[in-house]
Design a protein around this motif. Structure first.
Motif, PDB file in Angstrom:
ATOM      1  N   LEU A 195      28.656  47.932  23.712  1.00  0.00           N
ATOM      2  CA  LEU A 195      29.987  48.311  24.148  1.00  0.00           C
ATOM      3  C   LEU A 195      31.032  47.468  23.441  1.00  0.00           C
ATOM      4  CD1 LEU A 195      29.404  48.389  28.008  1.00  0.00           C
ATOM      5  CD2 LEU A 195      29.429  50.335  26.447  1.00  0.00           C
ATOM      6  N   PRO A 196      32.180  48.037  23.159  1.00  0.00           N
ATOM      7  CA  PRO A 196      33.269  47.210  22.651  1.00  0.00           C
ATOM      8  C   PRO A 196      33.632  46.158  23.703  1.00  0.00           C
ATOM      9  CG  PRO A 196      33.765  49.545  22.356  1.00  0.00           C
ATOM     10  CD  PRO A 196      32.538  49.457  23.222  1.00  0.00           C
ATOM     11  N   HIS A 210      33.777  46.195  27.996  1.00  0.00           N
ATOM     12  CA  HIS A 210      33.063  45.259  28.869  1.00  0.00           C
ATOM     13  C   HIS A 210      34.028  44.514  29.776  1.00  0.00           C
ATOM     14  CE1 HIS A 210      30.981  41.523  30.032  1.00  0.00           C
ATOM     15  NE2 HIS A 210      30.006  42.378  30.265  1.00  0.00           N
ATOM     16  N   ARG A 211      35.144  44.070  29.233  1.00  0.00           N
ATOM     17  CA  ARG A 211      36.145  43.384  30.068  1.00  0.00           C
ATOM     18  C   ARG A 211      36.632  44.299  31.185  1.00  0.00           C
ATOM     19  NH1 ARG A 211      37.709  41.329  25.011  1.00  0.00           N
ATOM     20  NH2 ARG A 211      39.307  42.947  24.766  1.00  0.00           N
ATOM     21  N   ASP A 212      36.844  45.581  30.868  1.00  0.00           N
ATOM     22  CA  ASP A 212      37.281  46.523  31.889  1.00  0.00           C
ATOM     23  C   ASP A 212      36.195  46.762  32.938  1.00  0.00           C
ATOM     24  OD1 ASP A 212      39.804  46.772  30.837  1.00  0.00           O
ATOM     25  OD2 ASP A 212      39.411  48.682  29.832  1.00  0.00           O
ATOM     26  N   LEU A 213      34.933  46.791  32.529  1.00  0.00           N
ATOM     27  CA  LEU A 213      33.836  46.930  33.488  1.00  0.00           C
ATOM     28  C   LEU A 213      33.786  45.739  34.433  1.00  0.00           C
ATOM     29  CD1 LEU A 213      30.877  48.354  31.375  1.00  0.00           C
ATOM     30  CD2 LEU A 213      31.973  49.443  33.339  1.00  0.00           C
ATOM     31  N   PRO A 251      29.432  43.571  41.868  1.00  0.00           N
ATOM     32  CA  PRO A 251      28.161  44.038  41.315  1.00  0.00           C
ATOM     33  C   PRO A 251      28.088  43.717  39.823  1.00  0.00           C
ATOM     34  CG  PRO A 251      29.649  45.888  41.655  1.00  0.00           C
ATOM     35  CD  PRO A 251      30.309  44.679  42.231  1.00  0.00           C
ATOM     36  N   ASP A 252      26.891  43.723  39.292  1.00  0.00           N
ATOM     37  CA  ASP A 252      26.697  43.550  37.860  1.00  0.00           C
ATOM     38  C   ASP A 252      27.430  44.692  37.154  1.00  0.00           C
ATOM     39  OD1 ASP A 252      25.786  43.329  35.248  1.00  0.00           O
ATOM     40  OD2 ASP A 252      23.671  43.562  35.764  1.00  0.00           O
ATOM     41  N   PRO A 253      28.325  44.388  36.224  1.00  0.00           N
ATOM     42  CA  PRO A 253      29.073  45.449  35.548  1.00  0.00           C
ATOM     43  C   PRO A 253      28.167  46.513  34.909  1.00  0.00           C
ATOM     44  CG  PRO A 253      30.019  43.326  35.016  1.00  0.00           C
ATOM     45  CD  PRO A 253      28.753  43.064  35.788  1.00  0.00           C
TER      46      PRO A 253
END
Length: 75
Positions: free
Chosen positions: A21-22, A26-29, A46-48
């Motif tokens: 993932l970019p 990931h930051r957004d997740l 939760p785990d992203p």
């Protein structure tokens, strides 16, 4: 209160896949997981990675073009 598209995550037998993932995604997740925990009263987010499948499910379930083609190919 914030209304998120996802609710509690169901426990289901997973199929393992690997994706890259970019960093911004990931930051957004991570941010989504934190907001989800806060709005649902959970102590820890939760785990992203566990958000990806429900998000994809929701996306495909609401994609009218996909639903139409899926029905056509399953006949």
């Amino acid at each position: 209160m914030t209304k998120l598209r996802l609710s509690a995550l169901l426990d289901d037998k997973p199929v393992k896949i690997t994706v890259e993932l970019p960093a911004a995604v990931h930051r957004d997740l991570v941010a989504y997981a934190e907001i989800l925990a806060r709005t649902s009263g959970e102590a820890t987010p939760p785990d992203p990675a566990k958000l990806v499948a429900p998000m994809l499910q929701r996306f495909m379930a609401t994609d009218k073009g996909f639903a139409k083609e899926k029905c056509t190919t399953q006949r």
